[in-house]
Design a protein around this motif. Sequence first.
Motif, short mmCIF file in Angstrom:
data_model
loop_
_atom_site.label_atom_id
_atom_site.label_comp_id
_atom_site.label_asym_id
_atom_site.label_seq_id
_atom_site.Cartn_x
_atom_site.Cartn_y
_atom_site.Cartn_z
N MET A 1 0.83 -1.20 0.00
CA MET A 1 0.00 0.00 0.00
C MET A 1 0.86 1.25 0.00
SD MET A 1 -2.91 1.37 -0.24
CE MET A 1 -4.05 0.00 0.00
N ASP A 2 1.96 1.23 0.74
CA ASP A 2 2.88 2.37 0.73
C ASP A 2 3.37 2.64 -0.69
OD1 ASP A 2 2.62 2.34 3.47
OD2 ASP A 2 4.61 1.51 3.86
N LEU A 3 3.75 1.58 -1.40
CA LEU A 3 4.23 1.72 -2.77
C LEU A 3 3.16 2.29 -3.68
CD1 LEU A 3 6.26 -1.59 -3.15
CD2 LEU A 3 7.20 0.72 -3.32
N PHE A 4 1.94 1.82 -3.50
CA PHE A 4 0.82 2.32 -4.31
C PHE A 4 0.61 3.81 -4.07
CE2 PHE A 4 -3.76 3.23 -4.76
CZ PHE A 4 -3.94 2.92 -6.10
N ILE A 5 0.65 4.21 -2.79
CA ILE A 5 0.46 5.62 -2.44
C ILE A 5 1.57 6.46 -3.05
CG2 ILE A 5 0.43 7.27 -0.52
CD1 ILE A 5 -0.92 5.06 1.16
N PHE A 6 2.81 5.98 -2.95
CA PHE A 6 3.93 6.73 -3.51
C PHE A 6 3.77 6.88 -5.02
CE2 PHE A 6 8.13 7.23 -5.36
CZ PHE A 6 8.68 8.23 -4.57
N GLU A 7 3.35 5.81 -5.70
CA GLU A 7 3.18 5.88 -7.14
C GLU A 7 2.08 6.87 -7.51
OE1 GLU A 7 4.83 4.40 -9.83
OE2 GLU A 7 6.29 4.16 -8.21
N CYS A 8 1.03 6.94 -6.69
CA CYS A 8 -0.07 7.86 -6.99
C CYS A 8 0.30 9.31 -6.73
CB CYS A 8 -1.29 7.48 -6.15
SG CYS A 8 -2.10 5.94 -6.64
N PHE A 9 0.90 9.58 -5.56
CA PHE A 9 1.20 10.95 -5.16
C PHE A 9 2.57 11.40 -5.64
CE2 PHE A 9 -2.42 10.44 -2.50
CZ PHE A 9 -2.77 11.67 -1.97
N GLY A 10 3.54 10.49 -5.63
CA GLY A 10 4.93 10.87 -5.86
C GLY A 10 5.65 11.21 -4.58
N TYR A 11 4.97 11.05 -3.46
CA TYR A 11 5.58 11.31 -2.16
C TYR A 11 4.77 10.64 -1.05
CZ TYR A 11 2.08 15.15 -2.17
OH TYR A 11 0.94 15.90 -2.27
N ILE A 12 5.45 10.46 0.08
CA ILE A 12 4.82 9.92 1.28
C ILE A 12 5.34 10.71 2.49
CG2 ILE A 12 4.34 7.57 0.47
CD1 ILE A 12 7.01 6.68 1.61
N VAL A 13 4.58 10.65 3.59
CA VAL A 13 4.94 11.35 4.82
C VAL A 13 4.90 10.36 5.97
CG1 VAL A 13 4.32 13.20 6.42
CG2 VAL A 13 4.00 13.54 3.95
N ILE A 14 5.94 10.38 6.79
CA ILE A 14 6.01 9.55 8.00
C ILE A 14 6.06 10.49 9.20
CG2 ILE A 14 7.17 7.62 9.14
CD1 ILE A 14 8.76 7.19 6.55
N GLU A 15 5.13 10.34 10.10
CA GLU A 15 5.09 11.19 11.29
C GLU A 15 5.90 10.58 12.43
OE1 GLU A 15 0.91 13.59 11.08
OE2 GLU A 15 0.76 11.50 11.76
N ASP A 16 6.36 11.45 13.34
CA ASP A 16 7.00 11.03 14.59
C ASP A 16 8.20 10.11 14.37
OD1 ASP A 16 5.03 12.43 16.12
OD2 ASP A 16 3.65 10.75 15.80
N VAL A 17 8.99 10.39 13.35
CA VAL A 17 10.21 9.60 13.13
C VAL A 17 11.25 9.91 14.20
CG1 VAL A 17 12.16 9.26 11.56
CG2 VAL A 17 9.82 9.36 10.66
N LEU A 18 11.39 11.18 14.54
CA LEU A 18 12.36 11.60 15.55
C LEU A 18 11.65 11.95 16.86
CD1 LEU A 18 14.69 13.96 13.46
CD2 LEU A 18 14.85 11.48 13.77
N THR A 19 12.31 11.62 17.96
CA THR A 19 11.81 12.03 19.27
C THR A 19 12.08 13.52 19.47
OG1 THR A 19 13.90 11.61 20.41
CG2 THR A 19 12.38 9.73 20.15
N PRO A 20 11.41 14.15 20.43
CA PRO A 20 11.72 15.57 20.70
C PRO A 20 13.20 15.81 21.00
CG PRO A 20 9.66 14.98 21.75
CD PRO A 20 10.23 13.70 21.20
N ALA A 21 13.84 14.87 21.71
CA ALA A 21 15.27 15.03 22.01
C ALA A 21 16.12 14.96 20.74
CB ALA A 21 15.71 13.98 23.01
#
Length: 265
Positions: free
Chosen positions: A17-37
């Motif tokens: 599904m991630d691949l399908f979304i990327f192919e449709c939009f050309g981009y993806i977003v991942i939230e909360d990859v980094l901690t506040p620190a």
Amino acid sequence: MELTTLPLVKAGTMTDMDLFIFECFGYIVIEDVLTPAEVAEALDAAKRLHAGKLQGKLNQIGKGFEYEPALEALIDHPAVLPKIRALLGERFVLQAAWCTVQPAKSQSVGWHQDGSAAFDFKDLGYPVPLLQLRVSYNLTDQSQPLMGNMMLIPGSHRSRLSLPDAVHEQVYACPVQQIVCAKPGSVLIFHNGVYHSPMPNDRDFDRYNMHYIFSPPWLRRSDRDATDPAFLERTTPLRRALMGDYARPDVPFGGGFPAIPFESE
């Protein structure tokens, strides 16, 4: 004007599904990859890079990972690296790493596709080939519009037509454009063929992002002529391989390309 739903995906493994979304939009977003620190450490590093160099407009500085450990750590972040492998395969390098700042109360609107002014990527074929995969870490708050956010036109990497010249410097250039409203520590991954532009930063603080650009190993590096030997000596085997510093780089891969030592292998 903007679409309200971001193409959000989970960290780590690139699903079908991630691949399908990327192919449709050309981009993806991942939230909360980094901690506040982690965000604070990377932001401090970014500010050190730009100290005394702010010019009242968008500015970028390359290869900061060579002397800022917090930025080096983001090169192969486990939340992101599997996505890069799924999109580029097993042979790619870090073509560039740009730390960008959009100063407070400034704008640098200019819609464009990433590529090379020497030979435009779209001239290579249709659809525009994926030659630069940009991974952008938000180091400051961009959860509301007009915070220096990235703006993109979803699906534009598949368009046979160019964005009309008349709108290239307009904030709202296209009815289907999308503003990436995301918190610090979020990551945007996008295809070089997607039309994009920074949004104005109307806030009273500078906007910082850290961009890592991955490409096929034969694409010339854009932020450095060579990687600092001292960095290569002290970094991990994986990061050393991702720098693309293989033996005799002038040879056009007649003998192949050394395997990248991904930890999973």
